[in-house]
Scaffold this motif. Sequence first.
Motif, PDB file in Angstrom:
ATOM      1  N   LYS A  52       0.390 -58.260  16.148  1.00 16.94           N
ATOM      2  CA  LYS A  52       0.978 -58.747  17.389  1.00 16.94           C
ATOM      3  C   LYS A  52       2.390 -59.282  17.153  1.00 16.94           C
ATOM      4  O   LYS A  52       2.637 -60.015  16.200  1.00 16.94           O
ATOM      5  CB  LYS A  52       0.104 -59.848  17.990  1.00 16.94           C
ATOM      6  N   GLU A  53       3.264 -58.892  18.040  1.00 16.45           N
ATOM      7  CA  GLU A  53       4.624 -59.412  17.982  1.00 16.45           C
ATOM      8  C   GLU A  53       4.756 -60.581  18.955  1.00 16.45           C
ATOM      9  O   GLU A  53       3.811 -60.965  19.635  1.00 16.45           O
ATOM     10  CB  GLU A  53       5.621 -58.295  18.293  1.00 16.45           C
ATOM     11  N   ARG A  54       5.943 -61.143  19.020  1.00 13.91           N
ATOM     12  CA  ARG A  54       6.165 -62.384  19.772  1.00 13.91           C
ATOM     13  C   ARG A  54       5.699 -62.292  21.225  1.00 13.91           C
ATOM     14  O   ARG A  54       5.066 -63.203  21.738  1.00 13.91           O
ATOM     15  CB  ARG A  54       7.654 -62.721  19.708  1.00 13.91           C
ATOM     16  N   ALA A  55       5.961 -61.164  21.854  1.00 11.12           N
ATOM     17  CA  ALA A  55       5.640 -61.030  23.271  1.00 11.12           C
ATOM     18  C   ALA A  55       4.143 -60.868  23.515  1.00 11.12           C
ATOM     19  O   ALA A  55       3.675 -61.024  24.641  1.00 11.12           O
ATOM     20  CB  ALA A  55       6.382 -59.839  23.859  1.00 11.12           C
ATOM     21  N   GLU A  56       3.372 -60.578  22.451  1.00 13.18           N
ATOM     22  CA  GLU A  56       1.945 -60.320  22.618  1.00 13.18           C
ATOM     23  C   GLU A  56       1.059 -61.502  22.246  1.00 13.18           C
ATOM     24  O   GLU A  56      -0.147 -61.463  22.447  1.00 13.18           O
ATOM     25  CB  GLU A  56       1.551 -59.103  21.762  1.00 13.18           C
ATOM     26  N   ILE A  57       1.664 -62.546  21.674  1.00 10.34           N
ATOM     27  CA  ILE A  57       0.892 -63.722  21.268  1.00 10.34           C
ATOM     28  C   ILE A  57       0.539 -64.577  22.493  1.00 10.34           C
ATOM     29  O   ILE A  57       1.368 -64.785  23.377  1.00 10.34           O
ATOM     30  CB  ILE A  57       1.688 -64.574  20.261  1.00 10.34           C
ATOM     31  N   ALA A  58      -0.700 -65.072  22.515  1.00  8.33           N
ATOM     32  CA  ALA A  58      -1.114 -65.983  23.589  1.00  8.33           C
ATOM     33  C   ALA A  58      -0.669 -67.402  23.225  1.00  8.33           C
ATOM     34  O   ALA A  58      -0.996 -67.906  22.153  1.00  8.33           O
ATOM     35  CB  ALA A  58      -2.625 -65.932  23.767  1.00  8.33           C
ATOM     36  N   GLY A  59       0.073 -68.036  24.098  1.00  7.53           N
ATOM     37  CA  GLY A  59       0.537 -69.393  23.820  1.00  7.53           C
ATOM     38  C   GLY A  59       1.567 -69.833  24.849  1.00  7.53           C
ATOM     39  O   GLY A  59       2.054 -69.042  25.654  1.00  7.53           O
ATOM     40  N   SER A  60       1.905 -71.101  24.809  1.00  3.93           N
ATOM     41  CA  SER A  60       2.856 -71.658  25.772  1.00  3.93           C
ATOM     42  C   SER A  60       4.267 -71.150  25.489  1.00  3.93           C
ATOM     43  O   SER A  60       4.639 -70.904  24.341  1.00  3.93           O
ATOM     44  CB  SER A  60       2.831 -73.179  25.711  1.00  3.93           C
ATOM     45  N   THR A  61       5.035 -71.026  26.535  1.00  5.77           N
ATOM     46  CA  THR A  61       6.428 -70.611  26.369  1.00  5.77           C
ATOM     47  C   THR A  61       7.393 -71.773  26.572  1.00  5.77           C
ATOM     48  O   THR A  61       8.597 -71.583  26.624  1.00  5.77           O
ATOM     49  CB  THR A  61       6.769 -69.496  27.371  1.00  5.77           C
ATOM     50  N   ARG A  62       6.849 -72.964  26.727  1.00 11.28           N
ATOM     51  CA  ARG A  62       7.736 -74.116  26.954  1.00 11.28           C
ATOM     52  C   ARG A  62       8.560 -74.387  25.703  1.00 11.28           C
ATOM     53  O   ARG A  62       8.149 -74.069  24.578  1.00 11.28           O
ATOM     54  CB  ARG A  62       6.934 -75.352  27.336  1.00 11.28           C
ATOM     55  N   LYS A  63       9.727 -74.987  25.901  1.00 12.82           N
ATOM     56  CA  LYS A  63      10.568 -75.359  24.773  1.00 12.82           C
ATOM     57  C   LYS A  63       9.912 -76.543  24.072  1.00 12.82           C
ATOM     58  O   LYS A  63       9.632 -77.573  24.701  1.00 12.82           O
ATOM     59  CB  LYS A  63      11.974 -75.700  25.260  1.00 12.82           C
ATOM     60  N   ILE A  64       9.635 -76.415  22.775  1.00 15.53           N
ATOM     61  CA  ILE A  64       8.803 -77.427  22.102  1.00 15.53           C
ATOM     62  C   ILE A  64       9.562 -78.685  21.699  1.00 15.53           C
ATOM     63  O   ILE A  64       8.942 -79.701  21.385  1.00 15.53           O
ATOM     64  CB  ILE A  64       8.117 -76.808  20.869  1.00 15.53           C
ATOM     65  N   LYS A  65      10.891 -78.646  21.683  1.00 16.22           N
ATOM     66  CA  LYS A  65      11.667 -79.862  21.412  1.00 16.22           C
ATOM     67  C   LYS A  65      13.059 -79.670  21.981  1.00 16.22           C
ATOM     68  O   LYS A  65      13.475 -78.555  22.295  1.00 16.22           O
ATOM     69  CB  LYS A  65      11.724 -80.161  19.922  1.00 16.22           C
ATOM     70  N   LYS A  66      13.782 -80.753  22.075  1.00 18.97           N
ATOM     71  CA  LYS A  66      15.107 -80.645  22.683  1.00 18.97           C
ATOM     72  C   LYS A  66      16.058 -79.861  21.776  1.00 18.97           C
ATOM     73  O   LYS A  66      15.853 -79.775  20.561  1.00 18.97           O
ATOM     74  CB  LYS A  66      15.661 -82.023  22.983  1.00 18.97           C
ATOM     75  N   GLN A  67      17.092 -79.356  22.422  1.00 14.98           N
ATOM     76  CA  GLN A  67      18.001 -78.457  21.733  1.00 14.98           C
ATOM     77  C   GLN A  67      18.811 -79.171  20.663  1.00 14.98           C
ATOM     78  O   GLN A  67      19.016 -78.644  19.583  1.00 14.98           O
ATOM     79  CB  GLN A  67      18.943 -77.815  22.758  1.00 14.98           C
ATOM     80  N   LYS A  68      19.266 -80.366  20.946  1.00 14.27           N
ATOM     81  CA  LYS A  68      20.172 -81.067  20.030  1.00 14.27           C
ATOM     82  C   LYS A  68      19.608 -82.433  19.636  1.00 14.27           C
ATOM     83  O   LYS A  68      18.731 -82.979  20.313  1.00 14.27           O
ATOM     84  CB  LYS A  68      21.548 -81.258  20.679  1.00 14.27           C
TER      85      LYS A  68
END
Length: 210
Positions: A52-68
């Motif tokens: 499975k590649e990134r698009a096929e994995i089951a999981g949240s798509t939320r950003k897991i931490k702030k950018q900076k």
Amino acid sequence: MKVAVLDIKGKETGREVELSDAVFAIEPNNHAVYLDVKQYLAHQRQGTHKSKERAEIAGSTRKIKKQKGTGTARAGSIKSPVFRGGGRIFGPRPKDYKQKLNKNLKRLARKSAFSIKAKDSAIVVVEDFNFEAPKTKEFVNVLKSLGLEGKKSLIVLGDRNNNVYLSSRNLKGSEVITSSELSTYKILNAGSVVLLEGALEGIETNLTNK
């Protein structure tokens, strides 16, 4: 070339058969052999490998931490390949490994394989035989008589014979096929090639007719 015909006890019957020089005594073409063996091995691959590649994995798509401000690298989805459980980068995908070769090249390869075996005195001609019922012990006795017990051998029948085939099925080093099932790989992979008389005509016809 003439070859003595043996019986299933490994003794000469007093008869000889003429093996066609056009099949058993040509100058081997090593490149044709290479291509045919390569095709045979490629066709053994199922090609069903998949991850499975990134698009096929089951999981949240939320950003897991702030950018900076974290002091670490930027990170988006938990499905990113850099995280455990994430997708695989450029993972294997289903693929068809079949290769195409023309008939004339395949015939040349098989004739070359037979010629190599004939030159090494690894071809034995045996009169046609049959068993009343499938018996591995009887088949082992035939191999013993021919001096092939415990060795890699290929027995080529003229026509399908279930009793002989089933008798050999439990033996790891011996394989029984018909003349129509011959391949360059099987010929070369065997230490000795045992040709039944009934198979000779079919072999020579298949490999000389264009």
